[in-house]
Each structure stands twice: as C-alpha cells, then as structure tokens.
Design a protein around this motif. Sequence first.
Motif, short mmCIF file in Angstrom:
data_model
loop_
_atom_site.label_atom_id
_atom_site.label_comp_id
_atom_site.label_asym_id
_atom_site.label_seq_id
_atom_site.Cartn_x
_atom_site.Cartn_y
_atom_site.Cartn_z
N HIS A 335 7.51 57.21 -68.74
CA HIS A 335 6.68 57.46 -70.00
C HIS A 335 6.59 58.98 -70.09
O HIS A 335 6.23 59.46 -71.09
N ARG A 336 7.17 59.72 -69.12
CA ARG A 336 7.29 61.23 -69.47
C ARG A 336 8.30 61.37 -70.46
O ARG A 336 8.23 62.31 -71.34
N HIS A 337 9.32 60.49 -70.80
CA HIS A 337 10.25 60.63 -71.87
C HIS A 337 10.21 59.66 -73.00
O HIS A 337 10.62 59.81 -74.01
N ILE A 338 9.88 58.46 -72.78
CA ILE A 338 9.49 57.45 -73.62
C ILE A 338 8.18 57.28 -74.13
O ILE A 338 7.09 57.30 -73.37
N PRO A 339 8.10 57.07 -75.32
CA PRO A 339 6.69 56.98 -75.98
C PRO A 339 5.79 55.90 -75.38
O PRO A 339 6.42 54.95 -74.92
N ARG A 340 4.52 56.01 -75.22
CA ARG A 340 3.63 55.13 -74.33
C ARG A 340 3.62 53.92 -75.07
O ARG A 340 3.15 52.84 -74.70
N TYR A 341 3.54 53.89 -76.46
CA TYR A 341 3.45 52.57 -77.09
C TYR A 341 4.66 51.60 -77.02
O TYR A 341 4.86 50.61 -77.50
N LEU A 342 5.92 52.17 -76.12
CA LEU A 342 6.66 51.27 -75.85
C LEU A 342 6.67 50.74 -74.60
O LEU A 342 6.72 51.29 -73.59
N ALA A 343 7.15 49.58 -74.27
CA ALA A 343 7.09 48.77 -73.04
C ALA A 343 8.35 49.17 -72.01
O ALA A 343 9.43 49.36 -72.35
N VAL A 344 7.91 49.69 -70.93
CA VAL A 344 8.76 50.12 -69.90
C VAL A 344 8.75 49.28 -68.41
O VAL A 344 9.15 49.87 -67.31
#
Length: 699
Positions: A335-344
């Motif tokens: 989530h440092r690089h991918i928006p928090r609204y996307l599932a990781v």
Amino acid sequence: MAQRRVDLEEFFHPDGVAVIGGVDRAQTEDALRAAMDSRWGQGNWHLVNPKGGSIGSVPIHETVADVPGPVALAVLSTPPAACAQIVDECGAVGVRYALVFSSGFSEVGPEGAKLEAELGEAGLRNGIRIFGPNTNTNAFEPVPEVPGLRGGKIGVVTQSGHNGRPIVQGVHFGIGFSRQVPCGNEVDLEVSDFIEYFAYDDDTAVIAGYIEGFRSADKLRTALEAANAQHKPVVLLKIGATDAGSRMASSHTGHLTGSDAVIDGLFEQYGVVRVRDLDELLETAALFAKLGPDVGEGAGLYSISGGSSTLMAEAAELAGVSAPELAEETQKKLHRHIPRYLAVSNPVDNGGTFIITQPAEIRRQVIRDIDDDPVVGYTVIGITGAVPSMSDPLGDDIVALADEVDKPIIATWNSFKVDEVGFDRLVESGIPLFRSFRGCFAALSAYHRYQRHRSTFRVRPPLLAAVPKAAEAALGAPVSDTGAVLRAFGLPLVASDVAASPDDALRAAERISLPVAVKICSADFPHKSDAGLVVLGVDTLDGVEQAAQLILDRARASAPGAAIDGVEIQQMVSGGTEMIVGVTRDPTLGPAVMVGTGGVFAEVLADTSVRPLPLDKADAYEMIQSLKGFPLLDGARGRPPADVDALVDVIMATATLAAALDDRLAELDLNPVVVLDRGQGAVVVDHLMVLAVGNPVDG
C-alpha cells in the motif's frame, strides 16, 4: 524381444543408416545432402533402391547388401507387402534396427494386419528391433534449441505423429525438447520402451506423451518405475476416458469400473499426471520442466484489474491451489505504492494505471514484495488483455525479475493477440507461460499433487499366486461352490445355507438362527434385489417358509427357463456401513480390484476407486480414503468409526484371489461388504463370481 536400454541409445545414434525405397531423383545433390545430413549425420547414410543409379556423386545401391561399411539402422519407405522381405535382407547383413515409414498395415484392415504380423515375425527371426510401421522420421529430426532455456527439456512420445508436432512447436513459447518419438503401429518397439529410454536420458527432465493404448503391462510398469526412480515426472494425454468403449458386464464391478478406470488406478499408483487435451499436455509438462522439483505451495496472485484478480482467485480455488492471505506487513509495503482502495491481501490488484504512472523500480518492487512474503511459494502474474501501455512494461518487469527473485514467477497471457512486445518479452524470460487461468492452475494443482506424493512412489511386490487346495476343489465341482472359494482365500462370508425347498429353508434357518435373509440362488439372476428375489429380516420360521415359496414362485414366473438351485438362507447382519469390493479385468493391465460405496445404490452413487494388480496395503488405504463416502467410515455426523482395517483385509484377500486365479476369473462382485464398528470386523453378505468361461456363478 526383451528391450535393453542400451539398444535405444544405439537406435538413436546409429553407426550407418540405409534409406531404402523411393528416391526423389529430381533433387540436386546439395539439397539431398543437406536433408540427409541434418537427420542421419554427415556421411552416415546410404540410399538403396533396386533401380540403382546416382544423384550427382551420391550412389544409389540396388540392395542393402551392396552398401559399403556398417549399417545399424534401415529406414524403409517401400510397399507394405515388400517390408518383411526387406527386413530379412537387412538381417542377413547385420542390421539391428528398422524404421518402417511405410503405411498400409493394421490401420487399413485385416489384409494390412496380416502384413504387419509378417513384418513383426521377420523382425523376430532376424533379431531386428522394428520402429513402426506407419510412422515417420521425426524421432531423428533435430529439435530447435531455445536460447537461454530456463529449466529442463521434455521428451515427447506419441502414438500419433501429427499430434506430436503441435507439442514440440512449443519451442515458440520458450519450451525446450530433447526429442519427439512417434511410435506408429508398434509392431515391436512401443511407447513404454521410450518412456523408459527418456527416464535414463540425461537430456530429458520431463516425459510427455499422447497415448491411445498400451500393449504390455509389464513394460509399462517397468518404464514408470524407472521414471520415478530417476525423478522424471510423466505427463500423459491418454485418450479413451469415456465409457463409449466399455464392455457390458454382469457384475456391479464391471459396470462401475468403466473403460478407463483401471488406467486411472495405475496412474495413481505411479504418479502419472493425466491431462485431457494437447494444450494442457504442453503447458503442464512445461511447468514441470521449468519449475523443477520442490517449489513450495502458496500462490501470490497479481494482476492489473479487480475483475482479473477475481477470475484468478476463483480459478485457483476451483483447481485446489492455495492462495493464502499475505502477511499484514506485506500488505503495508504494497500500500506504499498501490492505493488503499485496492485489495492487496491476495490477490493483489494494482488498478492498471499503476503500470502506466510508476517507474520501473517501483513496479518491480511490488512484485518483489509479493515474492518475499513467507506464505508465497511463487507469484502468478495475470495479463488478461494485450494493452501495450500496460502489458509491454509488465513484460519488461518480468524479464528483469525472473533471475533476481528467489521464488518462481509464472505468467498468463489471456489474449489471442500475441503479436505484441509484451508477449515476446514473456517468451524471452523463459518463465512458465499459460494462455488461460484454468490451464495455469490446473497445471499447478497437478504439480503440487505430484510433489506431495513423490515420496510414496514405490515398487509393489507380486502377490502370492498359489490357489489353495480347497479353492481348487470348489472350482472343480460340477457346480462351482464360490462361497468355498472365497472362504479358502480368507474372505469373511456371512453364515448361509442353500435350501432346495421351503421345508429345507425352514431347517436351514433353525441351524443359522433367526433373523435371516432369504434370497434366490441362481446364476441367472445376478441382481437379485432388482428382480424382487430377496426378503430381509425374516424373524419367524413360518415367515422363512413363506418367503422361500414366494421367491421360488416369483423367479419361476419371471424366467421359466432359469436354472434355480433353490433359496439361500443367510444370517442377517445389523448395523455397519455397506461397501462394495470387486475384481474386473483389463485387456492389457489384467486383474484390478475396486472398492466403493456399496449396497443396492452402488451403481447409482458410482463412488469407486480402482487399482490394478499388484497392489499393497497402502494402496488399499488410499483407495478407501479417496472415496466420497469415506466420511461414513470415518465417523461422520456422530457415527461410530468403522473397522477400516478389516475392509483393507477384505481388499487384500480379494487381490490375492485375483492374482491366484488370474485369467480364470473375469469378474468378482462382493456387495455388500458390511463394515462393522471399529474392532468388530467386516462381513461379505453377497457375492457374484463371473468365470472366464461359462455363466456367472452366484453366491
């Protein structure tokens, strides 16, 4: 002839080749030499044709006897009627192998089959191993090398030369091959010979095959044992999986095993990975070759959209491939690089624009973070559409990371549009590459199953083949006493007696003690319950007499010409779980033992497992545990656990009987076998024996 492994090494690397038959006299000497040198080796070949002559400076010899120097291999492209005689001529000058390219043998009918038999006899009398007929020379074609090949090579053996070609064309996907062997009609050398050859071939890591049928059970087992001993996975497309070719059978066992279940049982014993089409064969074999052994389970799923991620996750779960949740620390890194609204959490969705907007180092760090998570054994990257702005950079990232990260990267290219830089980069990377999520996770499921079972691969000792004297006497009686046969092999039959009349039935019930079951005793009624010829739980002597009369009357009315021995009075067994155990016979693999959920609904449930002989106790336990009905034996929903050990003993006694009687026994049906509570044993309540000659023998 017995096959020695060194023979095939000589076959593939012959000292001298005679190419016998049609010659294209219109071609130039240079074209001829280029074609022949590439296949047979420079200066290692000779042309033979009865018209003689030459092509440039290349002589055409009139007979193989005219060829100067040694000839180890003869390649025949001659009329089928002439092939046997030519093999005789080759034998006279010491030729050891013949590749018969010619067609027109058993594939065209009885006349061709006769010529094929003559060809085989000529090989035997001359000590010449024959490859084919009705084959081609693909086995000697050099397969293109793959630059920077990742992993090992695949050895391909097929019973269709044409179906081998699309497999080896996998070189265009960065897949390496050691050799393609199309076996043709297999008058002598057969697929099992070449599976064994590949098992010991240092240039082969995985064995793949397109198989229509096997000729020798012993050769097949030897080959598969060799593959297991050399740690070479075997991936086979074996056609014939439907029941269309199965024969009619008298017993439940014969109906339930179908046309191909015995093959499945053998594959289970030896860890053969069975696939269903050519694409799956290529992709699954390539996965094994590229991954090698001991890659851990746990898929990290990564894609460029939520929809693709959902498809990946569902395909993985349907295939039984674990995609565990990533550690909280890993998710924080992502989530440092991918928006928090996307599932990781796994799958990881980067949203698509991430690929376009972020520099290469950030893009690659996300893949590294997934790869570094302790629950991940490998990362699967799904590319579901050819969008150059996203698929090209992702291809670059995979090439850059393939050798850097510690765990494998696997990719899918789910698009028919392959004329893209991104696709070329995936091929260049040499990683396992799939055209669909379904194919990817099916292959991974097979890979993990093979790895989990690899330590259990073993050579099974033959079963004791002696027939007890009591069994021989019972089989030799005017009317075979099959109950005595089963008891002689240690099978626990319920107490019973045969009564010729209702009065005799009453006396038999007194001896056995009430309650009893009353059944027709006649080989002409193999399925007694279906015909209404069984009365259960009879608890009075008058009731026994009445039931016996009813059954006899009903049987005579329904089949006036039936041979009726009387009625069987049988001890009632209460409680327990009804199972079925049986023996069927495969034309190639011989006797096989089946276990399944039994009783009157055995054929409706069709819940069975089959293994060919020889089998051992570990096989028996595996068969039982593989059944959908196993929870009934294991104490499901508050049931007391059943005596599984006793059921194993029944299976092993049945296997011993099948091995001892061998081809004298066509089928055996023990149904039901009532498995009592743990420690109380199992009882065979009813049985049907089908001898190889004559009518079913009922018990």
